[in-house]
Design a protein around this motif. Sequence first.
Motif, PDB file in Angstrom:
ATOM      1  N   TYR A   1       2.785   6.896   2.189  1.00  0.00           N
ATOM      2  CA  TYR A   1       2.719   7.372   3.573  1.00  0.00           C
ATOM      3  C   TYR A   1       3.835   8.403   3.807  1.00  0.00           C
ATOM      4  O   TYR A   1       4.503   8.412   4.852  1.00  0.00           O
ATOM      5  CB  TYR A   1       2.867   6.221   4.573  1.00  0.00           C
TER       6      TYR A   1
ATOM      7  N   ASN B   1      -4.854  -5.982   6.283  1.00  0.00           N
ATOM      8  CA  ASN B   1      -3.860  -4.908   6.340  1.00  0.00           C
ATOM      9  C   ASN B   1      -2.711  -5.389   7.246  1.00  0.00           C
ATOM     10  O   ASN B   1      -2.668  -6.577   7.607  1.00  0.00           O
ATOM     11  CB  ASN B   1      -4.516  -3.633   6.872  1.00  0.00           C
ATOM     12  N   SER B   2      -1.830  -4.481   7.660  1.00  0.00           N
ATOM     13  CA  SER B   2      -0.655  -4.913   8.435  1.00  0.00           C
ATOM     14  C   SER B   2      -1.038  -5.668   9.699  1.00  0.00           C
ATOM     15  O   SER B   2      -0.523  -6.767   9.961  1.00  0.00           O
ATOM     16  CB  SER B   2       0.196  -3.701   8.843  1.00  0.00           C
TER      17      SER B   2
ATOM     18  N   LEU C   1      -7.836   1.841  -4.635  1.00  0.00           N
ATOM     19  CA  LEU C   1      -8.737   1.443  -3.545  1.00  0.00           C
ATOM     20  C   LEU C   1     -10.082   2.177  -3.552  1.00  0.00           C
ATOM     21  O   LEU C   1     -11.074   1.663  -3.054  1.00  0.00           O
ATOM     22  CB  LEU C   1      -8.047   1.644  -2.188  1.00  0.00           C
TER      23      LEU C   1
ATOM     24  N   ARG D   1     -17.904   1.885   5.666  1.00  0.00           N
ATOM     25  CA  ARG D   1     -17.277   3.023   4.996  1.00  0.00           C
ATOM     26  C   ARG D   1     -17.458   2.792   3.496  1.00  0.00           C
ATOM     27  O   ARG D   1     -18.393   3.295   2.907  1.00  0.00           O
ATOM     28  CB  ARG D   1     -15.796   3.073   5.419  1.00  0.00           C
TER      29      ARG D   1
ATOM     30  N   LYS E   1     -15.612  -5.071  -3.301  1.00  0.00           N
ATOM     31  CA  LYS E   1     -15.333  -4.860  -1.880  1.00  0.00           C
ATOM     32  C   LYS E   1     -16.608  -5.041  -1.069  1.00  0.00           C
ATOM     33  O   LYS E   1     -17.639  -4.444  -1.376  1.00  0.00           O
ATOM     34  CB  LYS E   1     -14.768  -3.460  -1.662  1.00  0.00           C
TER      35      LYS E   1
ATOM     36  N   TYR F   1       0.746   6.976  11.199  1.00  0.00           N
ATOM     37  CA  TYR F   1       0.314   7.193   9.810  1.00  0.00           C
ATOM     38  C   TYR F   1       0.211   8.694   9.516  1.00  0.00           C
ATOM     39  O   TYR F   1       0.671   9.181   8.490  1.00  0.00           O
ATOM     40  CB  TYR F   1      -1.078   6.608   9.563  1.00  0.00           C
TER      41      TYR F   1
ATOM     42  N   ARG G   1      -2.392  -6.878   2.139  1.00  0.00           N
ATOM     43  CA  ARG G   1      -2.262  -5.460   1.787  1.00  0.00           C
ATOM     44  C   ARG G   1      -1.544  -4.685   2.897  1.00  0.00           C
ATOM     45  O   ARG G   1      -2.157  -3.889   3.604  1.00  0.00           O
ATOM     46  CB  ARG G   1      -3.649  -4.841   1.552  1.00  0.00           C
ATOM     47  N   PRO G   2      -0.250  -4.888   3.055  1.00  0.00           N
ATOM     48  CA  PRO G   2       0.463  -4.173   4.124  1.00  0.00           C
ATOM     49  C   PRO G   2       0.721  -2.722   3.771  1.00  0.00           C
ATOM     50  O   PRO G   2       1.080  -2.393   2.639  1.00  0.00           O
ATOM     51  CB  PRO G   2       1.794  -4.930   4.222  1.00  0.00           C
ATOM     52  N   GLY G   3       0.549  -1.849   4.757  1.00  0.00           N
ATOM     53  CA  GLY G   3       0.929  -0.448   4.604  1.00  0.00           C
ATOM     54  C   GLY G   3       1.927  -0.102   5.688  1.00  0.00           C
ATOM     55  O   GLY G   3       3.131  -0.231   5.529  1.00  0.00           O
ATOM     56  N   ILE G   4       1.399   0.243   6.868  1.00  0.00           N
ATOM     57  CA  ILE G   4       2.238   0.820   7.928  1.00  0.00           C
ATOM     58  C   ILE G   4       3.427  -0.059   8.302  1.00  0.00           C
ATOM     59  O   ILE G   4       4.506   0.449   8.628  1.00  0.00           O
ATOM     60  CB  ILE G   4       1.363   1.153   9.176  1.00  0.00           C
TER      61      ILE G   4
ATOM     62  N   LYS H   1      -0.219   4.418  -1.164  1.00  0.00           N
ATOM     63  CA  LYS H   1      -1.019   5.635  -1.359  1.00  0.00           C
ATOM     64  C   LYS H   1      -0.426   6.780  -0.538  1.00  0.00           C
ATOM     65  O   LYS H   1       0.426   6.548   0.340  1.00  0.00           O
ATOM     66  CB  LYS H   1      -2.473   5.370  -0.968  1.00  0.00           C
TER      67      LYS H   1
ATOM     68  N   VAL I   1       0.867  -1.186   0.000  1.00  0.00           N
ATOM     69  CA  VAL I   1       0.000   0.000   0.000  1.00  0.00           C
ATOM     70  C   VAL I   1       0.905   1.238   0.000  1.00  0.00           C
ATOM     71  O   VAL I   1       1.629   1.497   0.960  1.00  0.00           O
ATOM     72  CB  VAL I   1      -0.968  -0.024   1.204  1.00  0.00           C
TER      73      VAL I   1
ATOM     74  N   HIS J   1     -12.230  -4.948   4.337  1.00  0.00           N
ATOM     75  CA  HIS J   1     -11.234  -4.222   5.133  1.00  0.00           C
ATOM     76  C   HIS J   1     -11.626  -4.327   6.601  1.00  0.00           C
ATOM     77  O   HIS J   1     -12.805  -4.210   6.942  1.00  0.00           O
ATOM     78  CB  HIS J   1     -11.201  -2.757   4.681  1.00  0.00           C
TER      79      HIS J   1
HETATM   80  C1  LIG Z   1      -8.233  -0.838   1.999  1.00  0.00           C
HETATM   81  C2  LIG Z   1      -6.920  -0.747   2.688  1.00  0.00           C
HETATM   82  N1  LIG Z   1      -6.129  -1.827   2.741  1.00  0.00           N
HETATM   83  C3  LIG Z   1      -4.935  -1.818   3.363  1.00  0.00           C
HETATM   84  C4  LIG Z   1      -4.467  -0.673   3.985  1.00  0.00           C
HETATM   85  C5  LIG Z   1      -3.141  -0.699   4.698  1.00  0.00           C
HETATM   86  O1  LIG Z   1      -3.357  -0.564   6.082  1.00  0.00           O
HETATM   87  P1  LIG Z   1      -2.142  -0.546   7.114  1.00  0.00           P
HETATM   88  O2  LIG Z   1      -1.347   0.679   6.786  1.00  0.00           O
HETATM   89  O3  LIG Z   1      -2.792  -0.471   8.442  1.00  0.00           O
HETATM   90  O4  LIG Z   1      -1.367  -1.792   6.873  1.00  0.00           O
HETATM   91  C6  LIG Z   1      -5.257   0.472   3.958  1.00  0.00           C
HETATM   92  C7  LIG Z   1      -4.784   1.693   4.617  1.00  0.00           C
HETATM   93  O5  LIG Z   1      -5.456   2.598   4.984  1.00  0.00           O
HETATM   94  C8  LIG Z   1      -6.513   0.445   3.296  1.00  0.00           C
HETATM   95  O6  LIG Z   1      -7.313   1.522   3.251  1.00  0.00           O
END
Ligand SMILES: Cc1ncc(COP(=O)(O)O)c(C=O)c1O
Length: 370
Positions: free
Chosen positions: A45, A200-201, A85, A136, A129, A349, A216-219, A41, A39, A166
Motif C-alpha cells: 500500500y 480483511n481488516s 490473490l 468479482r 476462492k 488506500y 488477511r489484514p491490509g489497511i 500488495k 496483505v 472476500h
Molecule cells: C482478497 C483480499 N483480502 C484482503 C485484503 C485486505 O483488505 P483491507 O486492506 O481492507 O484489510 C484485500 C485488499 O484489497 C483483498 O483484496
Amino acid sequence: MTHSTTVFAHTHAIIDLAALKHNADIVRQSAPNSKIMAVIKADAYGHGMLEVANALSSVDGYAVARVHEAISLREAGIKKPILVLMGFATSDEVSMFSRHDLDAVIHNEHQLELLNSSVIAQPISVWLKINTGMNRLGVDAPEVRRLNDIMALSGKVRLPIKLMTHLACADDMNSNMTEAQIQLFDQSVDGLVGEQSITNSAGIIGWKYAQRQWVRPGIMLYGGNPFSSGKAEELGLKPVMTLKSNVVSLRSVKKGQSVGYGASWAPNRTSLIATIGIGYGDGYPRHAAHGTPVVIGGQKAPLVGRVSMDSINVDVSQCRNISIGDEAILWGEGLPIDDVAENSETISYELMCGITERVNRRYQESDNGE
Ligand SMILES: Cc1ncc(COP(=O)(O)O)c(C=O)c1O
C-alpha cells in the motif's frame, strides 16, 4: 525540523516501522486464534513491500496481488507462505508458482484447465476462492464441490485445498450483506477440511466469528481506518506513513486577487499564503478540496486553490510564526490520512498507493521524529 532558508522542497514519507509492528500486534490481539497473512500488495500500500515484509517478521504469511510481486519477495529471501490473490493466468505462470513455492488463489474454472495442462515439478498449494456476493473473483457456491474434487484428483495441488472468500461490505456494520456472505461460505464449504480465510481488516474487527484459521489484514496494518465511519485511532491503530514537505514560499494575497490555476479561490481579506512543495506529481490528491487540513509548523491550516503538480497553497493567516522552510505534514502523525481522503472524495488506500517514486521513503523504528 531545524528552520532554514532553503526554498527547495524536501518532500518525503516517513515510514514508522514501530507503528507497523504495533498495528500487527492489534491484529494479533483481535484474532488471537488465527494465523496472519499480511496483505502487502501494491508495494505494501505504498509503504515499500520488502521493508514491510521484513519488519513484519511476526506474521505467518503474506498476500500480494500478482505473481511478480511474490517472486521478488522470494528472490529477496522471504521464506514464509506467500499467497498470490489473482492466482495465475498463463501456463508459464503456473510453473512459476511451483518453482517458487507460491500459494495460488483459484477463482475460476479457466485456471483449473491451465493447471491441468501444465507440467510442474512440485504440486502447488491452492486456495479455492468462493464468490459469496462480491461478484468479482471467485467460483459460485454451487460449483465449489465439483471444482474442489477436480483439483483434488489432478495430482497438481497439495491437499487439503484451502478455502476463502472476500467480504464486500465489511466496512459497514449496518450492512446485512456480510452475514449473508459468511453464511453462504459456510454452506458451500460444509464437509471440506481445508483451512479457511474470510476476513480483511474490517472483517477481523467487526465480524469476529468469521476469523477462521487465517485473517488477511491490509489497511489496519498501515494505520488506516478500515470502517466507513469512526477513526483509526479509536481502534488503537497508529499511522505508519507520515507524508512531509516544507514551505517553499510565503506571500500576502489581497482581497480581489486569487490563488492557483483557474483562479478557483480568492480571499475575502488580505491573507498569508504558504506554498508547500508537494503536488499531484508526488501523489497528493488533485481533488483535495479547499479546506483540506495541512499541518504547518505544528498548526492546522486549510488548503486553498487547486492542487498543482509540484505544489499546493495553504492559508496560514491564522497560524503563528510561519517561515519559509517550515515543515508541513500532509498526513500521518497528527493528521489522520482518513481526514485528507474524506476531503478528496477517496479512501486512505488510494492515497497510500498513489505516492509516487520521486517521494523518498525514510524508514524509522520509532516515532520520535526524524
Ligand atoms: C482478497 C483480499 N483480502 C484482503 C485484503 C485486505 O483488505 P483491507 O486492506 O481492507 O484489510 C484485500 C485488499 O484489497 C483483498 O483484496
